[in-house]
Design a protein around this motif. Structure first.
Motif, PDB file in Angstrom:
ATOM      1  N   PRO A  79       0.837  -1.205   0.000  1.00 41.44           N
ATOM      2  CA  PRO A  79       0.000   0.000   0.000  1.00 41.44           C
ATOM      3  C   PRO A  79       0.872   1.254   0.000  1.00 41.44           C
ATOM      4  O   PRO A  79       2.021   1.211   0.426  1.00 41.44           O
ATOM      5  N   GLU A  82      -4.508  -0.756   7.917  1.00 38.75           N
ATOM      6  CA  GLU A  82      -4.548  -1.588   6.705  1.00 38.75           C
ATOM      7  C   GLU A  82      -4.445  -3.074   7.032  1.00 38.75           C
ATOM      8  O   GLU A  82      -5.006  -3.923   6.351  1.00 38.75           O
ATOM      9  N   LEU A 113      -6.567  -4.465   1.132  1.00 36.90           N
ATOM     10  CA  LEU A 113      -5.730  -3.548   0.364  1.00 36.90           C
ATOM     11  C   LEU A 113      -6.367  -3.167  -0.969  1.00 36.90           C
ATOM     12  O   LEU A 113      -6.292  -2.035  -1.413  1.00 36.90           O
ATOM     13  N   LYS A 164      -8.641  -0.051  -1.590  1.00 40.86           N
ATOM     14  CA  LYS A 164      -8.145   1.318  -1.481  1.00 40.86           C
ATOM     15  C   LYS A 164      -8.122   1.995  -2.835  1.00 40.86           C
ATOM     16  O   LYS A 164      -7.579   1.467  -3.801  1.00 40.86           O
ATOM     17  N   PHE A 201      -4.906   2.277  -5.141  1.00 44.55           N
ATOM     18  CA  PHE A 201      -3.862   1.438  -4.553  1.00 44.55           C
ATOM     19  C   PHE A 201      -3.004   0.751  -5.598  1.00 44.55           C
ATOM     20  O   PHE A 201      -1.787   0.755  -5.524  1.00 44.55           O
TER      21      PHE A 201
END
Length: 476
Positions: free
Chosen positions: A444, A457, A466, A469, A472
Motif C-alpha cells: 500500500p 490496513e 488492500l 483502497k 492502490f
C-alpha cells in the motif's frame, strides 16, 4: 520545520555517513591492503600467501563488516526499547570509535587480524545504527515530511561512500604509507555526533507510547514543531495509536501475530529485492569490474559514487511527491532492464569492443534506479508498516535482511562471477522482477498517512483489505 528538527536529523545521519565511508574506502586501495596482508604473512612464515588464499582472505575482510552488521541488528529492539531511540544511537557510536581505532592500529601492529577485527566491530555498529537512525528520524518527523527526512539517511550513506572513494585514491590517502590513517577518518563524524546529538530531543512517540511520559513527550514535540496547535494534534494522534497498540510484543509474538504477517512478507521481499539485485556487487567490486576494460578504473568508480549521491538527492525531493510505491516500482523494473542489458553487453563485448562504454552507462543507470527507490525506501518502509510496539523488531528484521544480503553478495559475487561470467546479471534481474511483481500486487502507499492509519490496513481477522483502497494498484 524547526532548527531543532533539522539538527536532530542531521546529527543522527552522521552515523550513516561513517558507514558509507567504510563502504567506499575499501575499494580503490584493495591491492595495497592485499600487499599488506602478503607482507604480514611473509614476515611470519617466510613465504608468500597463495593467490587463492589471498583472494579468500580479502573477500572475508570485505564481507566481515556485513556479517558484524547482521549480528549487531539482533540488539536493535533491546536498545531502542530500553534506552530510547536517541540514547541508543549515542551508545552504539562507541563501536564505531573502537572499530576505527582498531583498523588504524592494524598497520602499526603488523596484523591483518586486527584490521579484520576492526571491521567486525564496526560492522556491529552498522547493523545497529542503520535501524536506529530511521526509527528515530521517522518518529521525530512530521507526517508530511517523514519519507523525505528518512531518505536523508541514505543521502548521508551515499555521500559517505563518495568521500570514502575519494579518500581511497592513490592521489589522496590510498597509499602504502597513509591507508591506515584513511581508515581512521570516520572518527571525525563519530566525535561530531557526540558533540551535537545529546542536545537533541528524544523521540516523542517513545516517551509517550513506550514510557507513558506525556509531559516529556509534549516538551520534546514543542521543541521539534515550534507550534502548540501542531503539538496538540500530534499528541492526540499518538494517543489513538497507543490505544490500538499492544504493549511489549516479544520476537515470538511478532512473527506469530496475524496483523504483522503481510508487512513481514513485504519487508522481506523489498529488502532482499534491493540487496540482491546487483547494486552491492557494483559498489564493492566496481574498480575490479572496470579494470578489465579501462585504464582509469578508479576514476570511473568515482563516477559510481557521484551518481549514487545525485540520485539519493533526487529521491529526497521526489519521496513526498511521487510516493513510496511509484519509486519502488520504477526502481525495480529499471534495475531488471539494466541487468538484462549488462548480460547482453558482456556476452558480445569480445565481438564489439566499443560496447565497453555502454557497460559503464548501464552501471550508472542501475545505480540511479537503485537510489531512486529501493535503496532508501528499503531501510525505512518497515518503520511505516508497523505500529509502535512492532517497529523496533521490524527495524531489526530490516537490518538483518539488508546486511545479510550484503554479506552473502560480498562473499559469493567473486566466485559466482568466475563461474557464471556475464550470466550472473540474470540472477540479479530475476530478483528485481520478483520484487517488482510483489510490490505491485501487495504494497500500500504510505505517503502522507499517519502510523495508525497505515497499521489499520493490516488489522482485522478477515485479512487485509488492500484492494479496496482507491488508487492502490495504480501509478496515479
Amino acid at each position: 520545520m524547526t532548527a531543532t528538527l533539522l539538527t536532530s536529523i542531521l546529527a543522527a545521519v552522521l552515523g550513516s555517513l561513517q558507514i558509507g565511508y567504510h563502504t567506499g574506502n575499501i575499494n580503490a586501495p584493495a591491492k595495497i591492503i592485499e600487499e599488506f596482508f602478503n607482507q604480514t604473512w611473509r614476515a611470519r612464515h617466510n613465504q608468500t600467501m597463495p593467490d587463492h588464499s589471498l583472494t579468500l582472505l580479502w573477500s572475508f575482510s570485505v564481507s566481515i563488516k556485513d556479517f558484524g552488521a547482521l549480528l549487531g541488528s539482533l540488539g536493535v529492539k533491546y536498545l531502542a526499547d530500553s534506552y530510547g531511540r536517541r540514547n541508543s544511537i549515542l551508545i552504539v557510536n562507541c563501536l564505531s570509535v573502537v572499530g576505527a581505532c582498531l583498523m588504524f592500529a592494524s598497520k602499526a601492529s603488523e596484523s591483518f587480524e586486527v584490521l579484520i577485527l576492526g571491521r567486525l566491530v564496526f560492522g556491529l555498529f552498522c547493523g545497529l545504527v542503520m535501524s536506529l537512525n530511521p526509527l528515530y528520524i521517522q518518529e521525530v518527523s512530521p507526517t508530511d515530511l517523514r519519507g523525505a527526512f528518512a531518505t536523508l539517511n541514505q543521502v548521508s550513506f551515499a555521500s559517505g561512500i563518495l568521500v570514502g572513494m575519494v579518500a581511497g585514491l592513490e592521489t589522496a590517502l590510498g597509499t602504502e604509507h597513509y591507508w591506515a590513517m584513511m581508515l581512521s577518518l570516520s572518527l571525525i563524524p563519530a566525535l561530531a555526533q557526540y558533540l551535537v546529538l545529546p542536545f537533541c530531543p528524544e523521540s516523542p512517540r517513545y516517551l509517550l507510547i513506550n514510557r507513558g511520559e506525556e509531559s516529556k513527550a509534549e516538551a520534546a514535540l514543542l521543541r521539534l514543531r515550534g507550534n502548540s496547535d501542531m503539538v496538540l494534534a500530534e499528541l492526540q494522534e499518538m494517543k489513538e495509536e497507543a490505544a490500538h497498540t499492544q504493549t511489549g510484543v516479544t520476537t515470538h509474538e511478532f512473527f506469530k501475530k496475524r496483523s504483522y504477517r503481510q508487512p513481514i512478507i513485504l519487508v522481506l521481499v523489498v529488502n532482499l529485492g534491493s540487496q540482491l539485485s546487483g547494486f552491492n556487487a557494483i559498489i564493492n567490486y566496481s574498480t575490479r569490474m572496470f579494470q578489465a576494460r579501462f585504464d582509469q578504473a578508479k576514476y570511473l568508480t568515482l563516477g559510481v559514487g557521484a551518481v549514487n549521491v545525485t540520485f539519493t538527492l533526487v529521491a529526497f525531493f521526489l519521496m513526498e511527491r511521487a510516493g513510496r510505491r511509484r519509486l519502488l516500482l520504477t526502481g525495480f523494473i529499471c534495475i531488471a532492464v539494466c541487468n538484462l542489458l549488462m548480460t547482453v553487453g558482456d556476452s558480445v563485448m569480445h565481438l564489439v569492443p566499443g560496447l565497453r562504454s555502454m557497460h559503464v552507462l548501464l552501471v550508472f543507470c542501475l545505480i540511479s534506479a537503485y537510489e531512486l527507490g529501493p535503496g532508501p525506501i528499503s531501510w525505512f518502509i518497515a518503520a511505516e508498516l508497523f505500529d509502535q510496539s512492532g517497529r523496533p523488531i521490524a527495524m531489526a528484521f530490516t537490518s538483518m535482511l539488508n546486511w545479510g544480503g550484503k554479506f552473502i553478495l560480498a562473499l559469493l559475487f567473486p566466485p559466482l562471477l568466475k563461474l557464471c561470467g556475464a550470466y550472473i546479471y540474470l540472477i540479479f534481474m530475476t530478483v528485481a522482477l520478483i520484487a517488482f511483481a510483489f510490490t505491485w500486487i501487495q504494497l500500500p502507499e504510505t505517503k502522507g498517512r499517519t502510523f495508525d492509519d497505515i497499521a489499520e490496513e493490516f488489522r482485522g481477522a478477515e485479512g487485509i483489505p488492500l484492494h479496496n483502497k482507491t488508487g492502490f494498484n495504480t501509478f496515479t
